[in-house]
Design a protein around this motif. Structure first.
Motif, short mmCIF file in Angstrom:
data_model
loop_
_atom_site.label_atom_id
_atom_site.label_comp_id
_atom_site.label_asym_id
_atom_site.label_seq_id
_atom_site.Cartn_x
_atom_site.Cartn_y
_atom_site.Cartn_z
N TYR A 141 0.82 -1.21 0.00
CA TYR A 141 0.00 0.00 0.00
C TYR A 141 0.86 1.26 0.00
N THR A 142 0.19 2.37 -0.27
CA THR A 142 0.78 3.69 -0.11
C THR A 142 0.08 4.39 1.05
N LEU A 143 0.75 5.38 1.62
CA LEU A 143 0.20 6.11 2.76
C LEU A 143 -0.53 7.37 2.30
N PRO A 144 -1.53 7.82 3.05
CA PRO A 144 -2.20 9.08 2.73
C PRO A 144 -1.23 10.25 2.79
N ALA A 145 -1.54 11.30 2.06
CA ALA A 145 -0.70 12.49 2.06
C ALA A 145 -0.53 13.02 3.49
N GLY A 146 0.69 13.38 3.83
CA GLY A 146 0.97 13.92 5.16
C GLY A 146 1.23 12.89 6.23
N VAL A 147 1.00 11.61 5.94
CA VAL A 147 1.25 10.54 6.91
C VAL A 147 2.65 9.99 6.68
N ARG A 148 3.44 9.91 7.74
CA ARG A 148 4.81 9.45 7.62
C ARG A 148 5.04 8.19 8.43
N ALA A 149 5.84 7.31 7.86
CA ALA A 149 6.27 6.13 8.61
C ALA A 149 7.37 6.55 9.58
N GLN A 150 7.43 5.89 10.74
CA GLN A 150 8.43 6.21 11.75
C GLN A 150 9.20 4.95 12.13
N VAL A 151 10.48 5.14 12.45
CA VAL A 151 11.32 4.02 12.88
C VAL A 151 10.92 3.64 14.31
N PRO A 152 10.57 2.37 14.56
CA PRO A 152 10.07 1.98 15.88
C PRO A 152 11.16 1.73 16.91
N ALA A 153 12.08 2.68 17.05
CA ALA A 153 13.05 2.60 18.15
C ALA A 153 12.31 2.86 19.46
N PHE A 154 12.87 2.37 20.55
CA PHE A 154 12.21 2.61 21.84
C PHE A 154 12.03 4.10 22.09
N GLU A 155 13.00 4.90 21.68
CA GLU A 155 12.88 6.35 21.89
C GLU A 155 11.67 6.92 21.14
N THR A 156 11.39 6.37 19.97
CA THR A 156 10.22 6.83 19.20
C THR A 156 8.93 6.53 19.97
N TRP A 157 8.83 5.33 20.51
CA TRP A 157 7.62 4.98 21.25
C TRP A 157 7.40 5.92 22.43
N ASN A 274 11.15 -8.25 18.91
CA ASN A 274 11.33 -6.86 18.52
C ASN A 274 12.73 -6.38 18.90
N THR A 275 13.39 -5.69 17.97
CA THR A 275 14.78 -5.28 18.19
C THR A 275 14.91 -3.91 18.83
#
Length: 342
Positions: A141-157, A274-275
């Protein structure tokens, strides 16, 4: 949790690998051929797949093509109407480099479809695949405009949780630090399942055998107390926001690394494989390394790049296609251990 250890050579190598991927845009950490040599993603004269429909066509034709970074892939139980069950706030997504690897699997093992379907699930990071029976599809799939994927590092969570709940003290910095250190201080030969065991007390062998967390398999008080406080997982009809809110308001134990790990485990499907660094991992044989699982190094069992994206109905995505995965017959998946090239 065991005493902190010095930064090992494995952790330094992994950090260098991640940095190289981010800086150089490397197509994949382990694009290996049958003899272990690097492979080229596709004929440079052929344009990259840039739409879900083009990806499905390449899949059906068993073509190896490069894939545009605007495409993502998520596996889900057949019949679902969203990327993840509706209660999850975020869905886990494989990158375009993962999608390229899936095309390689399809091209190489199209006549052995179970190696393709189970190989995709193993690359994603599914445990319990020897007996997996749930019909599963790959959504591209593709994402809606303005939606970004994020790296799931613990700091991100923890940044996302701070943004949602404000500075509440629910996720103390010292506990965040201890959790990150536990996963970054792996010596050569140690892996993220061992890190999970160090943090939570839950025994590695029991987890890999499919045992649920409990005192019987060694899980510690903080981990089990946090699991009880947060309540059911979104897999069981709850929702991520309520789950995390329950941790904030109901958990009365020590807010240590183990308790924080429990909240991520239960509320957002950050399982024991999960890493915490944005790479996949599995203890099964990497499909692109032609040796049995027990002869593959920890480094070789890291797989592709993973992201998190806001969970969404398929109908809310700009474009998407579903690809059914042929999983073969449970109990006939020796390649998970013996290696795919046999």
């Amino acid at each position: 949790m065991k005493r902190p250890r010095s930064l090992g050579s494995h952790a330094r190598a992994l950090a260098a690998l991640v940095a190289g991927m981010l800086l150089l845009g490397a197509p994949n950490a382990f694009p290996l051929s049958r003899d272990g040599a690097s492979t080229i993603a596709s004929d440079p004269g052929v344009p990259c797949v840039s739409t879900p429909a083009e990806y499905r066509a390449a899949w059906e034709a068993r073509e190896v093509r490069c894939v545009a970074p605007s495409l993502f892939g998520t596996t889900h139980a057949r019949g679902e109407t969203s990327l993840y069950p509706s209660g999850f706030r975020y869905a886990w997504a494989g990158s375009s480099t993962n999608l390229e690897q899936y095309l390689r699997l399809r091209a190489r093992y199209g006549d052995q479809p179970a190696k393709v379907g189970i190989g995709v699930l193993s690359y994603v990071g599914y445990p319990g695949l020897d007996d997996w029976t749930t019909p599963t599809d790959l959504e591209v799939y593709t994402l809606p405009a303005g939606v970004r994927a994020q790296v799931p590092a613990f700091e991100t969570w923890f940044r996302l949780l701070d943004e949602e709940f404000g500075t509440t003290g629910a996720y103390p910095l010292a506990a965040q630090r201890d959790l990150v250190f536990a996963y970054s201080r792996l010596d050569r030969g140690e892996d993220v399942v061992g890190a999970f065991e160090d943090v939570t007390g839950c025994r590695r062998d029991a987890l890999l055998a499919g045992e649920p967390p409990s005192a019987e398999i060694g899980c510690n008080r903080s981990f089990l107390g946090a699991l009880a406080a947060v309540g059911p997982s979104p897999y069981d009809g709850a929702d991520s926001s309520t789950c995390f809110a329950n941790f904030r308001t109901r958990y009365r134990g020590e807010r240590d690394a183990s308790a924080l790990r429990a909240a991520l485990f239960q509320c957002q499907d950050a399982g024991f494989l999960n890493t915490g660094v944005g790479l996949g991992y599995n203890t099964y044989a990497n499909p692109f390394v032609c040796r049995p699982a027990d002869r593959q190094s920890v480094r070789e069992r890291y797989t592709g790049r993973e992201f998190i994206v806001p969970n969404a109905l398929f109908t809310a995505l700009p474009s998407h296609v579903g690809i059914p995965l042929d999983l073969g017959t449970p109990g006939q998946r020796d390649f998970l251990h013996a290696g795919y090239c046999r």
